[in-house]
Design an enzyme around this catalytic site. Structure first.
Site, mmCIF file in Angstrom:
data_model
loop_
_atom_site.group_PDB
_atom_site.id
_atom_site.type_symbol
_atom_site.label_atom_id
_atom_site.label_comp_id
_atom_site.label_asym_id
_atom_site.label_seq_id
_atom_site.Cartn_x
_atom_site.Cartn_y
_atom_site.Cartn_z
ATOM 1 N N THR A 15 0.855 -1.187 0.000
ATOM 2 C CA THR A 15 0.000 0.000 0.000
ATOM 3 C C THR A 15 0.890 1.236 0.000
ATOM 4 O O THR A 15 2.007 1.200 0.533
ATOM 5 C CB THR A 15 -0.928 0.042 1.230
ATOM 6 O OG1 THR A 15 -1.682 1.260 1.209
ATOM 7 C CG2 THR A 15 -0.168 -0.029 2.545
ATOM 8 N N ASN A 17 -0.326 3.882 1.386
ATOM 9 C CA ASN A 17 -0.965 4.643 2.454
ATOM 10 C C ASN A 17 -0.486 4.148 3.834
ATOM 11 O O ASN A 17 -0.916 3.099 4.319
ATOM 12 C CB ASN A 17 -2.491 4.470 2.305
ATOM 13 C CG ASN A 17 -3.278 5.341 3.245
ATOM 14 O OD1 ASN A 17 -2.798 5.704 4.307
ATOM 15 N ND2 ASN A 17 -4.496 5.665 2.857
ATOM 16 N N LYS A 20 -2.991 3.153 6.580
ATOM 17 C CA LYS A 20 -3.569 1.801 6.529
ATOM 18 C C LYS A 20 -2.667 0.813 7.275
ATOM 19 O O LYS A 20 -3.153 -0.088 7.955
ATOM 20 C CB LYS A 20 -3.704 1.329 5.073
ATOM 21 C CG LYS A 20 -4.812 1.973 4.261
ATOM 22 C CD LYS A 20 -4.884 1.278 2.901
ATOM 23 C CE LYS A 20 -5.961 1.794 1.991
ATOM 24 N NZ LYS A 20 -6.009 1.048 0.715
ATOM 25 N N ASP A 84 -8.416 -2.657 -0.726
ATOM 26 C CA ASP A 84 -8.990 -1.501 -1.410
ATOM 27 C C ASP A 84 -10.189 -1.065 -0.585
ATOM 28 O O ASP A 84 -10.965 -1.900 -0.103
ATOM 29 C CB ASP A 84 -9.392 -1.820 -2.855
ATOM 30 C CG ASP A 84 -9.454 -0.527 -3.662
ATOM 31 O OD1 ASP A 84 -8.405 0.123 -3.819
ATOM 32 O OD2 ASP A 84 -10.549 -0.136 -4.107
ATOM 33 N N SER A 85 -10.314 0.240 -0.399
ATOM 34 C CA SER A 85 -11.377 0.718 0.482
ATOM 35 C C SER A 85 -11.953 2.011 -0.056
ATOM 36 O O SER A 85 -11.432 2.583 -1.010
ATOM 37 C CB SER A 85 -10.812 0.928 1.890
ATOM 38 O OG SER A 85 -9.678 1.753 1.846
ATOM 39 N N PHE A 159 -7.460 9.772 9.173
ATOM 40 C CA PHE A 159 -6.994 10.316 7.892
ATOM 41 C C PHE A 159 -8.186 10.416 6.945
ATOM 42 O O PHE A 159 -9.311 10.052 7.307
ATOM 43 C CB PHE A 159 -5.885 9.429 7.295
ATOM 44 C CG PHE A 159 -6.337 8.050 6.872
ATOM 45 C CD1 PHE A 159 -6.487 7.023 7.792
ATOM 46 C CD2 PHE A 159 -6.618 7.773 5.531
ATOM 47 C CE1 PHE A 159 -6.912 5.758 7.406
ATOM 48 C CE2 PHE A 159 -7.027 6.509 5.129
ATOM 49 C CZ PHE A 159 -7.180 5.497 6.072
ATOM 50 N N TYR A 161 -11.338 10.761 5.020
ATOM 51 C CA TYR A 161 -12.686 11.251 5.305
ATOM 52 C C TYR A 161 -13.069 11.169 6.798
ATOM 53 O O TYR A 161 -14.203 11.483 7.155
ATOM 54 C CB TYR A 161 -13.713 10.453 4.480
ATOM 55 C CG TYR A 161 -13.478 10.570 2.988
ATOM 56 C CD1 TYR A 161 -13.825 11.737 2.298
ATOM 57 C CD2 TYR A 161 -12.903 9.535 2.260
ATOM 58 C CE1 TYR A 161 -13.593 11.865 0.934
ATOM 59 C CE2 TYR A 161 -12.669 9.645 0.886
ATOM 60 C CZ TYR A 161 -13.018 10.814 0.240
ATOM 61 O OH TYR A 161 -12.791 10.937 -1.110
ATOM 62 N N ARG A 189 -12.010 -1.338 8.321
ATOM 63 C CA ARG A 189 -10.685 -1.992 8.228
ATOM 64 C C ARG A 189 -10.523 -2.988 9.371
ATOM 65 O O ARG A 189 -10.087 -4.119 9.158
ATOM 66 C CB ARG A 189 -9.593 -0.908 8.272
ATOM 67 C CG ARG A 189 -8.188 -1.418 8.121
ATOM 68 C CD ARG A 189 -7.237 -0.327 7.692
ATOM 69 N NE ARG A 189 -7.651 0.247 6.424
ATOM 70 C CZ ARG A 189 -8.249 1.455 6.305
ATOM 71 N NH1 ARG A 189 -8.455 2.212 7.365
ATOM 72 N NH2 ARG A 189 -8.631 1.885 5.127
HETATM 73 P P1 ITT Z 1 -3.335 2.072 -1.682
HETATM 74 O O1 ITT Z 1 -4.260 1.916 -2.871
HETATM 75 O O2 ITT Z 1 -1.920 2.321 -2.087
HETATM 76 O O3 ITT Z 1 -3.499 0.971 -0.668
HETATM 77 P P2 ITT Z 1 -4.948 4.422 -1.132
HETATM 78 O O4 ITT Z 1 -5.012 5.433 -0.037
HETATM 79 O O5 ITT Z 1 -4.882 4.956 -2.540
HETATM 80 O O6 ITT Z 1 -3.740 3.420 -0.868
HETATM 81 P P3 ITT Z 1 -7.437 3.108 -1.778
HETATM 82 O O7 ITT Z 1 -7.158 3.149 -3.258
HETATM 83 O O8 ITT Z 1 -7.973 1.857 -1.156
HETATM 84 O O9 ITT Z 1 -6.134 3.443 -0.937
HETATM 85 O O10 ITT Z 1 -8.361 4.344 -1.434
HETATM 86 C C1 ITT Z 1 -8.952 4.422 -0.196
HETATM 87 C C2 ITT Z 1 -9.317 5.874 0.080
HETATM 88 O O11 ITT Z 1 -10.576 5.879 0.763
HETATM 89 C C3 ITT Z 1 -8.326 6.507 1.023
HETATM 90 O O12 ITT Z 1 -7.251 7.167 0.365
HETATM 91 C C4 ITT Z 1 -9.225 7.484 1.785
HETATM 92 O O13 ITT Z 1 -9.405 8.635 1.002
HETATM 93 C C5 ITT Z 1 -10.525 6.714 1.873
HETATM 94 N N1 ITT Z 1 -10.570 5.866 3.074
HETATM 95 C C6 ITT Z 1 -10.550 4.498 3.146
HETATM 96 N N2 ITT Z 1 -10.553 4.084 4.411
HETATM 97 C C7 ITT Z 1 -10.534 5.193 5.163
HETATM 98 C C8 ITT Z 1 -10.493 5.421 6.547
HETATM 99 O O14 ITT Z 1 -10.422 4.432 7.424
HETATM 100 N N3 ITT Z 1 -10.484 6.685 6.980
HETATM 101 C C9 ITT Z 1 -10.546 7.718 6.118
HETATM 102 N N4 ITT Z 1 -10.577 7.609 4.788
HETATM 103 C C10 ITT Z 1 -10.567 6.344 4.312
#
Ligand code: ITT
Length: 205
Positions: A15, A17, A20, A84-85, A159, A161, A189
């Site tokens: 990831t 992020n 995460k 993916d979230s 982080f 939202y 998560r």
């Molecule tokens: P990777 O794909 O590299 O894992 P990413 O941040 O781009 O990292 P995603 O494509 O899964 O991850 O997008 C998820 C987005 O949804 C994330 O960047 C946030 O904007 C939002 N999100 C998901 N879970 C969240 C959480 O627990 N708290 C706040 N925002 C969240």
């Protein structure tokens, strides 16, 4: 005195992020796993995401990329994790959903509040679809957190939202106003990783 042998399983999380990874550690470290961000020479490899409106399909692509990246390296025996979230808002037909990362970086939380100005319903849900690859097997898990979008930005924890997301299972505060452990116990998560752990713990046939 007999010695207690504690086995810690290392999991590499592909990831970009870091939040995460921190959150995954909060859940999985209690269960005997140590989660590390998957880095190559100190850098998170770029993940190519497919054009898909489903987090399940995006996660499948991510785990295949993780497997390709790890193949032939010293880490081949480690367990792999991807996720993916996103945030799915009912009155916006599940927008931003799979595009959550992009919209968080562009219109941000203020932009989401603006989009909802004239909407009656503020119902929303977070979803996380995680896949772990361990010992030649795949484990999949979907976690959800039902809630609503707040009227204003509140709190600075978490982080993305989190400062505009109020979980239904809470007391009216946004995730941004909660301590890490409170978010972990209610979040999409946390749920998806606990489901993964239960699947991993089942005796194999
Ligand atoms: P990777 O794909 O590299 O894992 P990413 O941040 O781009 O990292 P995603 O494509 O899964 O991850 O997008 C998820 C987005 O949804 C994330 O960047 C946030 O904007 C939002 N999100 C998901 N879970 C969240 C959480 O627990 N708290 C706040 N925002 C969240």
């Amino acid at each position: 005195m007999p010695r207690l042998l504690v086995i810690i399983m290392k999991v590499l999380f592909l990831t970009s992020n870091k939040n995460k990874v921190i959150e995954a550690n909060q859940t999985l470290s209690k269960l005997g796993y140590e989660v590390e961000q998957f880095l190559i020479e100190g850098v998170a490899p770029k993940i190519v995401e497919p054009q898909s409106s489903k987090i399940e399909i995006v996660s499948e692509y991510k785990i295949q990329q993780a497997l390709e990246l790890i193949s032939g390296t010293d880490f081949e025996s480690h367990a792999l994790l991807v996720e993916d979230s996103g945030l799915f808002i009912k009155s916006l037909n599940d927008f931003p959903g799979v595009y959550s990362s992009y919209f968080s970086e562009t219109i941000g939380n203020q932009g989401i509040l603006k989009l909802l100005l004239n909407e009656e319903s503020r119902d929303a849900e977070y979803r996380a679809f995680s896949i772990m690859y361990s010992d030649g097997k795949y484990f999949h898990a979907l976690g959800k957190c039902l809630g609503r979008i707040s009227n204003e930005i509140k709190g600075s924890n978490g982080f993305g939202y989190d400062p505009i997301f109020i979980p239904n299972s809470g007391d009216g505060r946004t995730f941004g106003e909660m301590e890490d452990y409170e978010k972990e116990s209610k979040s999409h998560r946390g749920e998806s990783l606990r489901i993964l752990y239960d699947k991993l713990s089942l005796p194999s046939k």
